[in-house]
Design an enzyme around this catalytic site. Structure first.
Site, PDB file in Angstrom:
ATOM      1  CE1 TYR A   1      -3.816  -2.320   0.485  1.00  0.00           C
ATOM      2  CE2 TYR A   1      -2.411  -3.509   1.963  1.00  0.00           C
ATOM      3  CZ  TYR A   1      -3.317  -3.375   1.135  1.00  0.00           C
ATOM      4  OH  TYR A   1      -4.158  -4.565   1.078  1.00  0.00           O
ATOM      5  CG  HIS A   2       0.993   3.771  -2.682  1.00  0.00           C
ATOM      6  ND1 HIS A   2       2.096   3.570  -3.292  1.00  0.00           N
ATOM      7  CD2 HIS A   2       0.126   3.080  -3.579  1.00  0.00           C
ATOM      8  CE1 HIS A   2       2.162   2.893  -4.424  1.00  0.00           C
ATOM      9  NE2 HIS A   2       0.575   2.660  -4.639  1.00  0.00           N
ATOM     10  N   PRO A   3       1.750   4.335   2.050  1.00  0.00           N
ATOM     11  CG  PRO A   3       3.189   3.452   3.788  1.00  0.00           C
ATOM     12  CD  PRO A   3       2.714   3.517   2.109  1.00  0.00           C
TER      13      PRO A   3
END
Length: 108
Positions: free
Chosen positions: A46-48
């Site tokens: 995921y893209h924090p």
């Protein structure tokens, strides 16, 4: 991780799971061994974002000009300033954020 390891050892999965390759086949690995394995191998796909949230309230880390509150001459221009994760890829928004930050720095 302990629950997942326990599930994989159940009789219903014996036909499809030959053995646990990592962190090890022992059923009673120590908490430290499991923790070390997680820290060494875990990754996110995921893209924090949101860890340095932009906003005008007291909980915001950066202001709308991307300046870190309370730290002079420091700005943040990555996905961490997004208040929440977007539904698409973060690449284009981060490029836009960086472009705006450059404008702020240059006084444009």
């Amino acid at each position: 991780m302990k629950i997942a390891r326990n599930i994989l050892r159940q009789p219903a999965l014996q036909a499809v799971v030959a053995e646990e390759l990592s962190p090890g086949n022992d059923a009673d690995l120590s908490d430290q061994t499991i923790t070390d394995h997680i820290l060494e191998h875990a990754k996110t796909v995921y893209h924090p974002c949101g860890t340095c949230r932009m906003g005008t309230d007291d909980g915001a880390v950066v202001d709308p000009q991307l300046r870190v509150r309370g730290v002079p001459r420091l700005r943040i221009c990555d996905a961490s300033i997004m208040p929440r994760l977007i539904s698409g890829n973060t690449n284009a928004p981060v490029i836009m954020i960086a472009d705006r930050c450059a404008d702020f720095i240059l006084g444009g």
